[in-house]
Design a protein around this motif. Structure first.
Motif, PDB file in Angstrom:
ATOM      1  N   ARG A  88       0.820  -1.204   0.000  1.00 19.52           N
ATOM      2  CA  ARG A  88       0.000   0.000   0.000  1.00 19.52           C
ATOM      3  C   ARG A  88       0.861   1.264   0.000  1.00 19.52           C
ATOM      4  O   ARG A  88       1.906   1.332   0.640  1.00 19.52           O
ATOM      5  CB  ARG A  88      -0.902   0.026   1.237  1.00 19.52           C
ATOM      6  CG  ARG A  88      -2.016  -1.000   1.229  1.00 19.52           C
ATOM      7  CD  ARG A  88      -2.909  -0.808   2.440  1.00 19.52           C
ATOM      8  NE  ARG A  88      -3.983  -1.794   2.492  1.00 19.52           N
ATOM      9  CZ  ARG A  88      -4.880  -1.859   3.458  1.00 19.52           C
ATOM     10  NH1 ARG A  88      -4.835  -0.995   4.456  1.00 19.52           N
ATOM     11  NH2 ARG A  88      -5.823  -2.788   3.431  1.00 19.52           N
ATOM     12  N   ARG A 218      -0.778  -0.771   6.712  1.00 18.37           N
ATOM     13  CA  ARG A 218      -1.312   0.502   6.242  1.00 18.37           C
ATOM     14  C   ARG A 218      -0.187   1.497   5.996  1.00 18.37           C
ATOM     15  O   ARG A 218       0.856   1.455   6.647  1.00 18.37           O
ATOM     16  CB  ARG A 218      -2.315   1.079   7.245  1.00 18.37           C
ATOM     17  CG  ARG A 218      -3.496   0.162   7.526  1.00 18.37           C
ATOM     18  CD  ARG A 218      -4.546   0.859   8.356  1.00 18.37           C
ATOM     19  NE  ARG A 218      -5.148   1.965   7.634  1.00 18.37           N
ATOM     20  CZ  ARG A 218      -6.148   1.838   6.755  1.00 18.37           C
ATOM     21  NH1 ARG A 218      -6.639   0.641   6.491  1.00 18.37           N
ATOM     22  NH2 ARG A 218      -6.644   2.880   6.148  1.00 18.37           N
ATOM     23  N   ASN A 489       0.153   1.262  -9.295  1.00 18.05           N
ATOM     24  CA  ASN A 489      -0.961   0.386  -8.924  1.00 18.05           C
ATOM     25  C   ASN A 489      -1.359  -0.538 -10.063  1.00 18.05           C
ATOM     26  O   ASN A 489      -1.679  -1.712  -9.843  1.00 18.05           O
ATOM     27  CB  ASN A 489      -2.144   1.234  -8.480  1.00 18.05           C
ATOM     28  CG  ASN A 489      -1.935   1.881  -7.123  1.00 18.05           C
ATOM     29  OD1 ASN A 489      -1.248   1.320  -6.270  1.00 18.05           O
ATOM     30  ND2 ASN A 489      -2.501   3.057  -6.918  1.00 18.05           N
TER      31      ASN A 489
END
Length: 630
Positions: A88, A218, A489
């Motif tokens: 992430r 995260r 991504n």
């Protein structure tokens, strides 16, 4: 292991097990005995380390380099995290400064590591395990000691919650156990693998007391506790970040750190466009840039500052493998599932025209995944390389054994007629025909079309001539320019048809090759196997590379793997340079000795006298002695 810790890989790994033995029982079980291996200050992949146990500094640094000064650098895109170890988010440039590793590589040996957090390493002859002794004075920035528990925690959390590539990179680390107050032992599985003690030495050590109560998966939007030479001093997410040198850094007096990390602060400012970055360099807002665009190198820095010696353009040769850059084709997509189609794509790229008209003749054509090194395949396979390939003969194209690979070449005129004719022949063999000026599949009648994904406007001028030749074949390609976050991504999810990709390599490839080319990595989002290679022969050759017991065996295995990858036509090879091109304001100095791996900005320093003259506007071009009357 290619390219350091950031080259890492994928797969499924076993959970790290904490031993249930009491510490005293472990020490009795592992230590003692006349045949027990002695602790060492370093370890080489093959042979012995170059530097002795009492070495004072690496040969390619200046141990007397002065400390001080502020440096302004540029970064492209943006960032939203200080955690570079997860899928992430986009980590800030320089985030690797925050955490030290167990050991550190030298830059003038193929693959040798010396103690950093670990003061010593102990391995048996078969390298089936490795035991590290941590330094007594190793500390986190908050003053807490770095412990064995931190080391075991780091391996666990990286494999369980970090980027999926860590699971493959450390897949053969079977267990980790505490064997003393400052001792940790890693046990390895999977057969002979001389690299395992070195790759576990690259393990970034994370503070258990900081992370165990936080969600590691995260994006971290505030700087975490670290142990490295710099800490975050100031930041604004997505815009800038400043690192300050840690004055009481625990490792500043170690031999491996002498002459390094000399700047008091390093600031990265983020820009959306590389053209703007170049303008910022010329305006003095950015102090240093490694220029990777030939046109910009040739034309953009012809300024009064460069003529006066205030702005320096320097080419520094290197001998490191340049790896592979090219148009990568996603074989997961039906359009690129046939190797004949992929080979045809290479015939549509006119490198010679591009090099002459776009790159000012500054590049060499890449024809190996290990270009600029002895690891690159050449000629026809023979000797040990042929022995490794022979068992797979019936699964490989005959060209692997009968032809030396060369990328298609042209006369550079811009009209590669013969190459396009060859491309047509290959496409016809694969079931594609021309109807009404369109290349269509003979069964479905649908035109061949695909998207080329890029993130840099500078690459448009390279892609568009290629697109022009593809259209000459009747193909309908489109170019999609996206921002860096979307680009990253989409690559992570393999959501592309064709893209520009690169794979860095080192002088000692190993476990990271699984992440690059293995069948397992092809199915793992976030891996570097962008083409989606799923070939049991490649899988077998990767293991031959990993298990090579000598330098000679490693060279043979790597050349065999290189040859098979080339004849798989997974990329349209681009180009490479054997020099690093640097643009910087004349306030820096750097060591005279440049190692084979090339320059490292972390070895540079600020010359205060030059910086003063720069501030006061003096010209810095030296006048020859004869013109001075001397």
């Amino acid at each position: 292991m290619a390219g350091g810790m950031n080259a890492i890989l994928k797969a499924a790994g076993l959970c790290v097990l904490l031993s249930a033995f009491p510490v005293s029982a472990q020490e009795e079980r592992l230590g003692g005995g006349d045949d027990a291996p002695e602790p060492a200050h370093g370890i080489a992949m093959h042979g012995e380390p170059k530097y002795p146990a009492d070495f004072e500094h690496f040969d390619y640094v200046n141990p007397d380099a002065p400390k001080g000064g502020q440096v302004h650098l540029a970064a492209l895109g943006n960032y939203d995290s200080f955690n570079p170890y997860i899928v992430r988010g986009v980590a800030a440039n320089g985030a690797d400064y925050l955490n030290d590793t167990l050991m550190v590589s030298s830059a003038d040996e193929p693959f040798t590591m010396y103690g950093l957090i670990a003061e010593s390493i102990r391995v048996p002859d078969d390298r089936s395990w490795a035991e590290f002794t941590l330094r007594e004075d190793a500390r986190w920035h908050d003053g807490e000691p770095i412990t064995v528990e931190d080391v075991i925690f780091s391996l666990n959390i990286l494999r369980e919650e970090g980027h999926p590539m860590y699971r493959q990179y450390y897949a053969n680390v079977d267990s980790a156990e505490k064997t003393g107050r400052r001792k940790v032992r890693f046990n390895f599985s999977g057969g002979e693998n001389l690299e395992l003690p070195l790759i576990i030495g690259q393990l970034p050590i994370l503070p258990k007391h900081y992370w165990e109560e936080r969600d590691f998966t995260r994006a971290v939007r505030e700087p975490p506790v670290g142990s490295g030479p710099y800490r975050v001093a100031d930041y604004e997410l997505g815009r800038h970040v400043t690192y300050e040198r840690v004055e009481d850094y625990w490792g500043k007096d170690l031999a491996v750190n002498q002459g390094r990390y000399n700047f008091d602060s390093i600031r990265y400012d983020y820009y959306r466009d590389e053209t703007v970055i170049r303008q910022a360099v010329k305006a003095g807002e950015v102090d240093f840039r490694q220029e990777n665009q030939a046109k910009a190198w040739a034309l953009d820095y012809e300024t009064p500052a460069a003529e006066s010696g205030r702005l320096i353009l320097e080419e520094i040769p290197h001998e490191r493998p340049t790896g592979m850059q090219g148009f990568a084709m996603n074989t997961r997509r039906p359009v690129f599932s046939d190797p004949r189609v992929r080979r045809a794509m290479a015939y549509a790229f006119d490198f010679e025209w591009s090099n002459r008209n776009l790159f000012f003749g500054l590049y060499d054509r890449t024809e190996s995944y290990f270009s600029n090194s002895e690891l690159a395949s050449r000629g026809l396979p023979e000797g040990r390389e042929l022995e490794l390939l022979e068992p797979h003969r019936d699964k490989l194209p005959e060209e692997v054994f009968e032809e030396e690979y060369f990328a298609p070449s042209t006369d550079g005129s811009g009209w590669p007629r013969e190459n396009l004719k060859t491309a047509f022949e290959l496409l016809e063999e694969a079931g594609w025909v021309v109807r009404d000026m369109e290349l269509v599949h003979e069964d479905t009648g649908e035109q061949m079309r695909f998207e080329i994904l890029i993130y840099s406007t500078a690459f448009e001028r390279v892609v568009l001539p290629y697109v022009h030749n593809l259209r000459r074949l009747g193909i309908d390609p489109t170019v999609r320019l996206v921002d860096t976050s979307q680009y990253i991504n989409r690559l992570r999810e393999f959501d592309f048809d064709m893209t520009v990709a690169s794979w860095g390599q080192s002088d000692s490839p190993g476990n990271e090759q699984r992440n690059y080319w293995s069948s397992a990595a092809a199915e793992m989002p976030g891996s570097r196997n962008l083409p989606g290679i799923q070939d049991p022969v490649v899988d077998a050759l990767i293991e031959d590379v990993i298990q090579a017991g000598s330098r000679e065996e490693l060279i043979a295995a790597t050349r065999a793997m290189d040859r098979v990858l080339l004849w798989g036509h997974y990329v349209v090879p681009h180009w490479h340079s054997r020099v690093d091109r640097l643009v910087y304001w004349n306030k820096f100095d750097h060591p005279e000795t440049i190692p084979e791996q090339g320059f490292s900005f972390d070895n540079w320093w600020i010359d205060e006298e030059r910086a003063r003259r720069l501030r006061e506007g003096e010209e810095l071009v030296e006048t020859p002695a004869e013109e001075q009357g001397g």
